[in-house]
Design an enzyme around this catalytic site. Sequence first.
Site, PDB file in Angstrom:
ATOM      1  N   PRO A  80       0.825  -1.211   0.000  1.00 43.34           N
ATOM      2  CA  PRO A  80       0.000   0.000   0.000  1.00 43.34           C
ATOM      3  C   PRO A  80       0.860   1.263   0.000  1.00 43.34           C
ATOM      4  O   PRO A  80       1.891   1.310   0.683  1.00 43.34           O
ATOM      5  CB  PRO A  80      -0.801  -0.093   1.301  1.00 43.34           C
ATOM      6  CG  PRO A  80      -0.535  -1.442   1.877  1.00 43.34           C
ATOM      7  CD  PRO A  80       0.649  -2.045   1.190  1.00 43.34           C
ATOM      8  N   GLY A  82       2.199   4.964   0.831  1.00 45.74           N
ATOM      9  CA  GLY A  82       2.224   5.772   2.053  1.00 45.74           C
ATOM     10  C   GLY A  82       1.991   4.940   3.300  1.00 45.74           C
ATOM     11  O   GLY A  82       1.477   5.419   4.302  1.00 45.74           O
ATOM     12  N   GLY A  84       4.306   3.261   5.053  1.00 43.65           N
ATOM     13  CA  GLY A  84       5.485   3.070   5.913  1.00 43.65           C
ATOM     14  C   GLY A  84       6.242   1.817   5.531  1.00 43.65           C
ATOM     15  O   GLY A  84       7.204   1.436   6.187  1.00 43.65           O
ATOM     16  N   LEU A  85       5.795   1.143   4.463  1.00 41.43           N
ATOM     17  CA  LEU A  85       6.447  -0.106   4.062  1.00 41.43           C
ATOM     18  C   LEU A  85       7.382   0.103   2.871  1.00 41.43           C
ATOM     19  O   LEU A  85       7.771  -0.854   2.214  1.00 41.43           O
ATOM     20  CB  LEU A  85       5.394  -1.176   3.729  1.00 41.43           C
ATOM     21  CG  LEU A  85       4.424  -1.518   4.865  1.00 41.43           C
ATOM     22  CD1 LEU A  85       3.476  -2.630   4.455  1.00 41.43           C
ATOM     23  CD2 LEU A  85       5.195  -1.946   6.116  1.00 41.43           C
ATOM     24  N   GLY A  86       7.711   1.356   2.609  1.00 37.30           N
ATOM     25  CA  GLY A  86       8.698   1.634   1.566  1.00 37.30           C
ATOM     26  C   GLY A  86       8.174   1.390   0.166  1.00 37.30           C
ATOM     27  O   GLY A  86       8.897   0.871  -0.696  1.00 37.30           O
ATOM     28  N   SER A  88       7.520   3.427  -2.269  1.00 37.40           N
ATOM     29  CA  SER A  88       8.207   4.152  -3.345  1.00 37.40           C
ATOM     30  C   SER A  88       9.567   3.516  -3.629  1.00 37.40           C
ATOM     31  O   SER A  88       9.966   3.374  -4.784  1.00 37.40           O
ATOM     32  CB  SER A  88       8.361   5.641  -2.995  1.00 37.40           C
ATOM     33  OG  SER A  88       9.260   5.818  -1.922  1.00 37.40           O
ATOM     34  N   ALA A  90      10.374   0.433  -3.245  1.00 36.40           N
ATOM     35  CA  ALA A  90      10.169  -0.850  -3.923  1.00 36.40           C
ATOM     36  C   ALA A  90       9.943  -0.611  -5.421  1.00 36.40           C
ATOM     37  O   ALA A  90      10.468  -1.345  -6.264  1.00 36.40           O
ATOM     38  CB  ALA A  90       8.995  -1.594  -3.301  1.00 36.40           C
ATOM     39  N   ASP A 131      15.418   2.669   3.014  1.00 35.40           N
ATOM     40  CA  ASP A 131      14.298   2.047   2.276  1.00 35.40           C
ATOM     41  C   ASP A 131      14.796   1.368   1.001  1.00 35.40           C
ATOM     42  O   ASP A 131      14.459   0.214   0.728  1.00 35.40           O
ATOM     43  CB  ASP A 131      13.239   3.095   1.918  1.00 35.40           C
ATOM     44  CG  ASP A 131      12.430   3.553   3.131  1.00 35.40           C
ATOM     45  OD1 ASP A 131      12.842   3.245   4.260  1.00 35.40           O
ATOM     46  OD2 ASP A 131      11.409   4.229   2.940  1.00 35.40           O
TER      47      ASP A 131
HETATM   48  C1  MEV Z   1      11.032   6.360   6.279  1.00 43.19           C
HETATM   49  O1  MEV Z   1      10.659   5.037   5.908  1.00 43.19           O
HETATM   50  C2  MEV Z   1      12.062   6.326   7.352  1.00 43.19           C
HETATM   51  C3  MEV Z   1      12.608   7.662   7.810  1.00 43.19           C
HETATM   52  O2  MEV Z   1      13.653   7.384   8.757  1.00 43.19           O
HETATM   53  C4  MEV Z   1      13.166   8.466   6.676  1.00 43.19           C
HETATM   54  C5  MEV Z   1      14.454   7.861   6.101  1.00 43.19           C
HETATM   55  O3  MEV Z   1      15.106   7.044   6.711  1.00 43.19           O
HETATM   56  O4  MEV Z   1      14.793   8.318   5.002  1.00 43.19           O
HETATM   57  C6  MEV Z   1      11.546   8.495   8.511  1.00 43.19           C
END
Ligand code: MEV
Length: 296
Positions: A80, A82, A84-86, A88, A90, A131
Amino acid sequence: MGKGSGYAKVILFGEHFVVYGLPAIGVALAKKTDVEVSKSQHMRVESSHADASLLNGLEAIKNAMGIKDSFVVKIKSEIPLGSGLGSSAAVSVAYVRALADEYGLQLTGEQISAYAYEAEKVYHGTPSGIDNTLASSGGAIFYQNTDGKSAVKPLNVGKPLNIVIGNTGKKQGSTAEIIAAVRGRREKNPGIYEDLFNAERKVIDGAVKAIEHGDPAALGELMNINHGLLSAMGVSTKENGDIIYAARVFGAYGAKITGAGMGGSCVILAKNEKNAEDIANEIRKMGYLAITSVVQ
Ligand code: MEV
């Protein structure tokens, strides 16, 4: 036609701190993004979740790789946006691999990650690089980026980790904006932030040992401490807190936000597979998204 894939990642420890050169620990998940490229007159993206900045990121990668052709880029993702699983990173890694496949280039993992980083900079301003590193490497890693140089160390996972990802679907602001807000707060209270950074260094030391020695109870406790530090930095929301406290009440070893925070995803370390399913169901009952995964 060229094809490539990139993994989803979850940061177990050190998000935000990693932007300031502290170490972080992350794991790749068994969820991926597939990209197909076919030569075309103009650049065009076929994806359910493409936006204008995506094309800019893809251009940055092409320029870095010295490729002048244009492509139709087909993106299929299980990750999904945005979340938090990276997601973009991927896409970027999958795109680099697809271009390498198209031109028969033999790239190392490090090169793939470095090209993908060009797009991460377009999307996220000053990303740490964790990421794109995880999206290309897979497994569990210890990651540190000091003065633009990244050090990556694979970690042995002593005992399988039962992970739940809870997502509120209500992320407030982009990762770049959230990083900028943290920077502003740090400038106001540099001494206090130094203390938070020192505490995080100890958390990471302990976490490496707990992962490698297979001690999930100790690991969970350190995740709870890490969440407290991230909360102090102002990146947790009420919705994140609701998921995290529900998971702890349901017996999780530990729970924290993962990624940029501000309503994005939470990572939960469950006691076993059944506990992970129970926690995921509870999160779904609260109206949020949840997925389970095992890291070994
Ligand atoms: C984002 O997935 C993680 C952060 O630490 C930003 C980054 O490491 O570039 C918030």
